[in-house]
Design a protein around this motif. Structure first.
Motif, PDB file in Angstrom:
ATOM      1  N   PHE A 134       0.833  -1.198   0.000  1.00 23.58           N
ATOM      2  CA  PHE A 134       0.000   0.000   0.000  1.00 23.58           C
ATOM      3  C   PHE A 134       0.869   1.250   0.000  1.00 23.58           C
ATOM      4  O   PHE A 134       0.587   2.232  -0.699  1.00 23.58           O
ATOM      5  N   ALA A 135       1.962   1.237   0.790  1.00 22.28           N
ATOM      6  CA  ALA A 135       2.860   2.391   0.849  1.00 22.28           C
ATOM      7  C   ALA A 135       3.487   2.650  -0.516  1.00 22.28           C
ATOM      8  O   ALA A 135       3.632   3.801  -0.942  1.00 22.28           O
ATOM      9  N   ALA A 136       3.845   1.573  -1.223  1.00 21.24           N
ATOM     10  CA  ALA A 136       4.451   1.730  -2.549  1.00 21.24           C
ATOM     11  C   ALA A 136       3.468   2.377  -3.524  1.00 21.24           C
ATOM     12  O   ALA A 136       3.828   3.279  -4.290  1.00 21.24           O
ATOM     13  N   VAL A 137       2.222   1.927  -3.491  1.00 20.73           N
ATOM     14  CA  VAL A 137       1.213   2.482  -4.396  1.00 20.73           C
ATOM     15  C   VAL A 137       0.894   3.927  -4.037  1.00 20.73           C
ATOM     16  O   VAL A 137       0.748   4.779  -4.920  1.00 20.73           O
ATOM     17  N   GLN A 138       0.814   4.222  -2.743  1.00 21.29           N
ATOM     18  CA  GLN A 138       0.537   5.605  -2.354  1.00 21.29           C
ATOM     19  C   GLN A 138       1.680   6.527  -2.771  1.00 21.29           C
ATOM     20  O   GLN A 138       1.454   7.664  -3.199  1.00 21.29           O
ATOM     21  N   LEU A 139       2.907   6.026  -2.685  1.00 22.73           N
ATOM     22  CA  LEU A 139       4.058   6.810  -3.117  1.00 22.73           C
ATOM     23  C   LEU A 139       3.997   7.058  -4.627  1.00 22.73           C
ATOM     24  O   LEU A 139       4.312   8.163  -5.100  1.00 22.73           O
ATOM     25  N   ALA A 140       3.575   6.051  -5.369  1.00 20.11           N
ATOM     26  CA  ALA A 140       3.417   6.205  -6.818  1.00 20.11           C
ATOM     27  C   ALA A 140       2.389   7.284  -7.140  1.00 20.11           C
ATOM     28  O   ALA A 140       2.560   8.064  -8.089  1.00 20.11           O
ATOM     29  N   GLN A 141       1.339   7.363  -6.330  1.00 21.06           N
ATOM     30  CA  GLN A 141       0.316   8.383  -6.547  1.00 21.06           C
ATOM     31  C   GLN A 141       0.868   9.789  -6.311  1.00 21.06           C
ATOM     32  O   GLN A 141       0.375  10.758  -6.888  1.00 21.06           O
ATOM     33  N   GLN A 142       1.879   9.890  -5.460  1.00 21.90           N
ATOM     34  CA  GLN A 142       2.492  11.200  -5.219  1.00 21.90           C
ATOM     35  C   GLN A 142       3.414  11.598  -6.367  1.00 21.90           C
ATOM     36  O   GLN A 142       3.610  12.783  -6.646  1.00 21.90           O
ATOM     37  N   ILE A 143       3.981  10.593  -7.050  1.00 23.44           N
ATOM     38  CA  ILE A 143       4.890  10.869  -8.175  1.00 23.44           C
ATOM     39  C   ILE A 143       4.106  11.218  -9.439  1.00 23.44           C
ATOM     40  O   ILE A 143       4.450  12.149 -10.176  1.00 23.44           O
ATOM     41  N   PHE A 144       3.023  10.458  -9.675  1.00 27.56           N
ATOM     42  CA  PHE A 144       2.225  10.653 -10.893  1.00 27.56           C
ATOM     43  C   PHE A 144       0.867  11.254 -10.541  1.00 27.56           C
ATOM     44  O   PHE A 144       0.211  10.815  -9.601  1.00 27.56           O
ATOM     45  N   ASP A 145       0.447  12.216 -11.320  1.00 28.87           N
ATOM     46  CA  ASP A 145      -0.839  12.854 -11.065  1.00 28.87           C
ATOM     47  C   ASP A 145      -1.994  11.873 -11.227  1.00 28.87           C
ATOM     48  O   ASP A 145      -2.927  11.844 -10.429  1.00 28.87           O
TER      49      ASP A 145
END
Length: 419
Positions: free
Chosen positions: A165-176
């Motif tokens: 979940f942390a990895a996916v949330q971090l991805a959401q911060q990188i990509f709009d």
């Protein structure tokens, strides 16, 4: 009537015990109907997950043995061998426990949201089986209300506490918008499966799953409308990936600096977000030094998770206060239900007195008695009938030194304090 609950969970019983107490969907309805026919049990529901099995009942007595005996008989287990793993609750404790379970406060991962959906499934199964009545049904509804309030008023579920979940949330911060991105997942184990689920829930455009065993990759990819490849095909597909998340058991790196550089050239240096969840690492450290690559390791995510666990623990303290209030609210409703019969009977008695007095007044009017006289007699007669029995009971209570009843009467009739 009283609430009773009995259960086992990941804290009290090993997997070998928990799996013996599972109630699959295909036998749940018949099991509920059998349970509801046990003497003294009037309402029943069963929550059955991989981490817990719990039985909630509304019964004539607080005797949990009747429930434990049924569980043991149903699963062909000696009650004595089951007892060390069980916990049980009655009345207020049942309410509090159900509220805490639904909020994720009793879960292996503090604040996890899936349990609320599982509680709703348990409610629906009992409803469909016809084993829910007014009181247990209302308790479930209040449980859902409490869980919603906790999630609305606290941060119990807002911070990721799993690496996936942390990895996916971090991805959401990188990509709009993840809906415009392609994710390449390397591996086919539990962590990659959970990552794929989170990405799908967040609307990822495309998922590619790479694994040493193609069949495993294909089986997982089919579940998430993805595309499967073998590890040997990585160089041909790496440039397609905006997001790369890897979690394998490989003892050697799977992605090296040279392969990623080639992919970046094909991408015309469009940025890549990469997360290495493996130990030992799947992605060479030097990859993180490349321009246009954002590389995170499991240690980076663990720092985020630890911070978020602290945040959830603080939220859990706030949630406990909310639950206390919600338990009191539900018990107030329950207590009011127990008084309903008394209220109805008292109202019926008062209406009988009214009808009798009214008939006498109408008879007086019919016989030519002036309306004012008839109304005065109606008022006098009705007042006497309404206060006669309470007055006699209060007098008798005082004579028998039952001053608690006298005080209660003053409260019920809202009389001013005695001087």
């Amino acid at each position: 009537m009283t609430f009773i609950a009995v259960g086992v969970n990941y804290n009290t019983a090993p997997v070998a015990v928990r799996e013996r107490l599972v109630f699959p969907t295909d036998i749940l309805a018949s099991s509920l109907q059998q349970l509801s026919k046990v003497q003294d049990i009037h309402e029943a529901a069963i929550l059955s997950t991989c981490n817990r099995t719990e039985f909630y009942c509304n019964a004539a007595t607080a005797n949990q043995d009747i429930l434990i005996d049924w569980i043991a008989a149903n699963k062909d287990i000696e009650p004595a061998s089951l007892m060390p793993y069980l916990y049980s609750y009655t009345d207020r404790s049942v309410c509090r426990h159900m509220f805490r379970v639904a909020c994720g406060l009793d879960s292996m991962i503090l604040g996890e949201p899936q349990i609320l959906g599982q509680m709703k499934t348990a409610y629906q199964a009992a409803y469909d089986a016809g084993t829910l009545g007014k009181q247990l049904g209302r308790l479930f509804q209040h449980t859902f209300t409490a869980a919603k309030k906790v999630r609305t008023d606290t941060a119990i579920g807002s911070s990721p506490v799993s690496v996936a979940f942390a990895a996916v949330q971090l991805a959401q911060q990188i990509f709009d918008k993840l809906s415009e991105q392609t994710a390449l997942l390397i591996g086919a184990g539990e962590t990659i499966e959970l990552t794929a689920r989170h990405l799908t829930q967040q609307g990822i455009k495309r998922i590619i799953i790479a694994n040493r065993t193609y069949d495993k990759a294909h089986a997982l990819a089919m579940r998430f409308n993805g595309y499967a490849i073998e590890l040997a095909e990585l160089p041909a597909h790496l440039a397609e990936a905006d997001i790369v998340i890897s979690s394998t058991a490989s003892q050697l790196p799977i992605l090296g600096k040279g392969g990623v550089e080639s992919a970046l050239k094909k991408r015309k240096h469009k940025p890549m977000f990469m997360v290495d969840l493996a130990v030992p690492r799947d992605i060479e450290t030097e990859v993180g030094k490349l321009d246009d690559v954002y590389l995170y390791t499991i240690d980076d995510l663990q720092h985020i998770i630890n911070q978020n666990m602290d945040s959830r623990r603080l939220a859990a303290e706030q949630a406990e206060d909310i639950i206390d209030t919600q338990v009191n609210d539900f018990l107030a409703w329950l207590n009011a239900q127990s008084a309903q019969t008394t209220i109805q009977e008292y109202r019926f008695q008062a209406e009988q007195h009214r009808d009798e007095a009214l008939q006498k007044a109408l008879a007086l009017l019919k016989n030519g008695v002036p309306a004012e006289v008839a109304l005065n007699r109606l008022a006098h007669s009705l007042t006497n009938k309404l206060i006669h029995t309470p007055s006699a009971q209060i007098r008798e209570a005082a004579e028998n030194e039952r001053y608690d009843l006298v005080t209660a009467a003053r409260d019920i009739f809202k009389l001013p304090p005695t001087q």
